[in-house]
Every structure is written in C-alpha cells, then in structure tokens.
Design an enzyme around this catalytic site. Structure first.
Site, PDB file in Angstrom:
ATOM      1  N   LYS A 107       0.803  -1.196  -0.120  1.00 26.11           N
ATOM      2  CA  LYS A 107       0.001  -0.049   0.087  1.00 26.11           C
ATOM      3  C   LYS A 107       0.769   1.334  -0.147  1.00 26.11           C
ATOM      4  CE  LYS A 107      -3.609  -1.592   2.978  1.00 26.11           C
ATOM      5  NZ  LYS A 107      -4.117  -1.024   4.480  1.00 26.11           N
ATOM      6  N   LYS A 188      -8.952 -13.195   1.057  1.00 21.93           N
ATOM      7  CA  LYS A 188      -9.668 -13.225   2.634  1.00 21.93           C
ATOM      8  C   LYS A 188     -10.840 -12.310   2.540  1.00 21.93           C
ATOM      9  CE  LYS A 188      -7.694  -9.900   5.421  1.00 21.93           C
ATOM     10  NZ  LYS A 188      -6.911  -9.559   6.641  1.00 21.93           N
ATOM     11  N   LYS A 191     -12.708  -6.988   6.403  1.00 20.31           N
ATOM     12  CA  LYS A 191     -13.629  -5.788   6.753  1.00 20.31           C
ATOM     13  C   LYS A 191     -13.635  -4.698   6.377  1.00 20.31           C
ATOM     14  CE  LYS A 191     -11.153  -5.699  11.179  1.00 20.31           C
ATOM     15  NZ  LYS A 191      -9.847  -5.301  10.733  1.00 20.31           N
TER      16      LYS A 191
HETATM   17  P1  TYM Z   1      -7.565  -7.322  11.927  1.00 16.94           P
HETATM   18  O1  TYM Z   1      -8.241  -6.159  12.699  1.00 16.94           O
HETATM   19  O2  TYM Z   1      -7.299  -7.206  10.378  1.00 16.94           O
HETATM   20  O3  TYM Z   1      -8.015  -8.595  12.206  1.00 16.94           O
HETATM   21  C1  TYM Z   1      -8.582  -9.116  13.649  1.00 16.94           C
HETATM   22  C2  TYM Z   1      -8.390 -10.447  13.854  1.00 16.94           C
HETATM   23  O4  TYM Z   1      -9.242 -11.170  12.924  1.00 16.94           O
HETATM   24  C3  TYM Z   1      -8.551 -12.264  11.921  1.00 16.94           C
HETATM   25  N1  TYM Z   1      -9.077 -12.265  10.728  1.00 16.94           N
HETATM   26  C4  TYM Z   1      -9.476 -13.303  10.155  1.00 16.94           C
HETATM   27  N2  TYM Z   1      -9.438 -14.548  10.730  1.00 16.94           N
HETATM   28  C5  TYM Z   1     -10.062 -15.397   9.931  1.00 16.94           C
HETATM   29  N3  TYM Z   1     -10.377 -15.241   8.448  1.00 16.94           N
HETATM   30  C6  TYM Z   1     -10.340 -13.869   8.029  1.00 16.94           C
HETATM   31  N4  TYM Z   1     -10.999 -13.684   6.803  1.00 16.94           N
HETATM   32  C7  TYM Z   1      -9.979 -12.919   8.918  1.00 16.94           C
HETATM   33  N5  TYM Z   1      -9.649 -11.648   8.929  1.00 16.94           N
HETATM   34  C8  TYM Z   1      -9.299 -11.120   9.816  1.00 16.94           C
HETATM   35  C9  TYM Z   1      -7.028 -11.607  12.023  1.00 16.94           C
HETATM   36  O5  TYM Z   1      -5.950 -12.643  11.884  1.00 16.94           O
HETATM   37  C10 TYM Z   1      -6.730 -11.118  13.479  1.00 16.94           C
HETATM   38  O6  TYM Z   1      -6.566 -12.075  14.597  1.00 16.94           O
HETATM   39  N6  TYM Z   1      -3.077  -5.720  13.254  1.00 16.94           N
HETATM   40  C11 TYM Z   1      -3.849  -6.574  13.726  1.00 16.94           C
HETATM   41  C12 TYM Z   1      -4.615  -5.971  14.907  1.00 16.94           C
HETATM   42  C13 TYM Z   1      -3.653  -5.930  16.220  1.00 16.94           C
HETATM   43  C14 TYM Z   1      -3.237  -7.061  16.872  1.00 16.94           C
HETATM   44  C15 TYM Z   1      -2.140  -6.492  17.856  1.00 16.94           C
HETATM   45  C16 TYM Z   1      -3.308  -8.267  16.901  1.00 16.94           C
HETATM   46  C17 TYM Z   1      -2.997  -4.925  16.586  1.00 16.94           C
HETATM   47  N7  TYM Z   1      -2.277  -5.018  17.670  1.00 16.94           N
HETATM   48  C18 TYM Z   1      -1.587  -7.159  18.869  1.00 16.94           C
HETATM   49  C19 TYM Z   1      -2.850  -9.177  17.705  1.00 16.94           C
HETATM   50  C20 TYM Z   1      -1.800  -8.656  18.876  1.00 16.94           C
HETATM   51  C21 TYM Z   1      -4.930  -6.207  12.704  1.00 16.94           C
HETATM   52  O7  TYM Z   1      -5.277  -5.319  11.898  1.00 16.94           O
HETATM   53  O8  TYM Z   1      -6.205  -7.158  12.590  1.00 16.94           O
END
Ligand code: TYM
Length: 322
Positions: A107, A188, A191
């Site tokens: 990006k 995937k 959101k």
């Molecule tokens: P994020 O907000 O993109 O996603 C949140 C959680 O949902 C899981 N996830 C999925 N699992 C299965 N299928 C999918 N299609 C799918 N889309 C999303 C992600 O793997 C995640 O567990 N950077 C991170 C947020 C974050 C974080 C952290 C996570 C910030 N600090 C510290 C763990 C530890 C993020 O943007 O996730």
C-alpha cells in the site's frame, strides 16, 4: 500464560474476524487475557475521524457481545502505555525489516504521501503484545509476519539491553483461520472492503442478508462436494465455514453433501445460528451505554495497571529510567 490480541476498527467486523479471533478469545481459560480495539492501528491510511469513533465503539461492543471476560476488553488509545514501548521498539527495529512488511510493500512503498505510521505500525503492534508479557497471541491466518516481527524485536531487545520481554508465540486457529470472500474465494474476507461488498458476511448483518449472501456464494461447475483448496476454493470455503459453525472437521462435512444447494443452505443456517446470540447480546449492550462505558473504563484501568511494571522494566533497560 497471558494472551493478548487486538482488532483494528477499519470496517464492520466479519465472520472471519469472529471465527479467526473473537470466538477464540471467548474460550474459557484461567489465564489473564487482554483484548482490545486497536483504534490507533486504523489511522495508517486516510481515515474519517467520525467513522473511526463509530467503528471503535461498535467493535468494543462486539468484543463484549462475543462473550469475552468483561474485564479483558478495552480500547487501545485509552491506555497510553501502548505508545511508549512502540517508540522504544522503533529504536530497536531496522528499516530493512519494516520495508519487508506486506502492508507497507503493497500500500505504501515508493509513494511520498504514504503516512509514516504505515511504515512504523508493526512496532506499535509489537508493543501491544510485549507490553503485557504475552506468551500467547491468538490471531487468524494473516498476522504471521507481524507476530514474527514482535518475536524478533523482543529477542533483539533482550539481547541488547538484558532480559526484559517475554518472546510470544503465535497461536493459529485450527479451522477457518482464513475465511475467504464468498465472491472471490481466493482472497480473504476483509472488513475493510466496501460496506456493501456482497462477498463479505458481517457480524451484524441480519439473518436475511447473511442467508442471501451465502446462497449467492461462488462455487464451480464441477458439482462434486469436496475439500480441495487449490481446485475448489469456493466450495472449500463453505465447508470450512460450516465446519467451524458445527465443530465437525470440514473434510467430514464434505462427505455429507452431494449438492451445492444443500451445502449452501446448511452453511447459511449455521452462520445465522452462530451469530444470532451475539447479535442479541450486542443489542442489549447498545441499549445500555452507561454500563458499557463502565466496563471499558474497568478494562482500561486493569490493562494500565498490568502494563506498568513491564513498561518500567523496558524504560530502565534502555536507559530512560533509573
Ligand atoms: P485485523 O483487525 O485485520 O483482524 C483481527 C483478527 O481477525 C483475524 N481475521 C481473520 N481470521 C480468519 N479469516 C479472516 N478472513 C480474517 N480476517 C481477519 C485476524 O487474523 C486477527 O486475528 N494488526 C491487527 C490488529 C492488532 C493485533 C495487535 C493483533 C493490533 N495489535 C496485537 C494481535 C496482537 C489487525 O489489523 O487485525
């Protein structure tokens, strides 16, 4: 053992978020957990402040509605201690390794107007994890690179300044770790796709909308129900979803169906049954904002208190505190 994980409020949460993350956070355990709305992560690209505030609140309510221990839920920006170790970790990370992070490569790289935070936010994510001494990071299948970086930074910091941080382990989902988009099953379910994207099942979609989206999912013309990610991504995605809803391994689910229509119908029913109780609890919480405020304030205070010794230890180790 301590578990930490976050959800970025960059859109309305999806079934993927629920299966890959929220549902797993709610699994009963005796260990302390810290689960937060990662609102500071939602500003790495152009954002609308009002929409961010609305999505942050919605995401916090969904974490509570999913049945997580109430005290474990908070909003990242309400705990300023997240930002402090993020800077210490920027002073630990190398430009080379941050340049290899996928989000930045896809990006931002090479564009002068890219926000600096798109480059540095993996340090903030590492801080989110290391601040709580987490040894377990439950995430879906798309966060490996980030958790790997958190591990590398913890190891480097400890090596340079003395033992300070716990080196965390990534904990992947066993089924539905990567729920796919229903219309583009090679991608995937995300959101941050437009709100109206018809291949994305949102946690707050009404039962009718959920059913309609599942019934229109892309399959293939081969007409045999089989779990085969390479050759049959659409059907395999439905099998993974139904498997995750029913607790039956997806390969076994496949053996029960001969038609795509029946598979879709049962998948739709499974998703509706899975999300209905969460939606009902969400409605109750939304109707009682004062109680939600109290819960989030308690979560913030608990997280702040738990993080303090770890933050102090890191500040001392790096020479900012005696
Ligand atoms: P994020 O907000 O993109 O996603 C949140 C959680 O949902 C899981 N996830 C999925 N699992 C299965 N299928 C999918 N299609 C799918 N889309 C999303 C992600 O793997 C995640 O567990 N950077 C991170 C947020 C974050 C974080 C952290 C996570 C910030 N600090 C510290 C763990 C530890 C993020 O943007 O996730």
């Amino acid at each position: 053992m301590t578990a930490v994980s976050g959800i970025t409020p960059s859109g309305h949460l999806t079934l993927g978020n629920y299966l890959g993350a929220l549902r797993r956070f709610a699994e009963p355990t005796d260990e302390p957990g810290f689960y937060f709305v990662a609102d500071m992560h939602a500003m790495t690209t152009r954002h609308d402040p009002r929409r961010l505030a609305v999505l942050t609140r919605e995401t916090a309510l969904l974490l509570l509605a999913a049945g997580l221990p109430e005290e474990s839920v908070f909003i990242q920006s309400a705990v300023p201690a997240h930002a402090q170790p993020a800077y210490l970790l920027e002073c630990t990370a190398y430009v080379g390794e941050l340049s290899r992070m996928v989000q930045y490569k896809e990006k931002g790289r090479g564009k002068p107007m890219t926000r600096a935070s798109l480059f540095t936010y993996p340090c903030l994510m590492a801080a989110d994890i290391l601040l709580y001494g987490a040894d377990r990071v439950p995430v879906g299948g798309d966060q490996d690179q980030h958790v790997e970086l958190a591990r590398d930074l913890a190891i480097r910091f400890n090596h340079t300044y003395g033992q300070t941080f716990v080196v965390p382990e990534l904990q992947r989902a066993t089924t539905a770790g990567r729920v796919r988009d229903l219309l583009t099953p090679t991608a995937k379910m995300s959101k941050s796709d437009p709100d109206e994207a018809a291949g994305v099942l949102r946690m707050l979609d009404s039962p009718d909308v959920l059913r309609r989206k599942v019934m229109r999912a892309v399959t293939d013309s081969d007409a045999t129900v089989r779990h085969d990610e390479g050759a049959k991504p659409g059907v395999t995605n439905l099998l993974e979803i139904l498997g995750a809803c029913t607790g039956i391994p997806p390969v076994e689910v496949a053996a029960r169906y001969t038609s795509y229509g029946d598979l879709k119908k049962d998948t739709a029913d499974g998703v509706v049954a899975l999300l209905e109780p969460v939606q009902a609890r969400y409605a109750e919480l939304a109707a009682d904002p004062d109680s939600v405020d109290k819960l989030l304030a308690a979560g913030r205070d608990r997280a702040t208190a738990f993080a303090k010794p770890q933050l102090d230890a890191a500040m001392r180790a790096i020479g900012l505190m005696s």
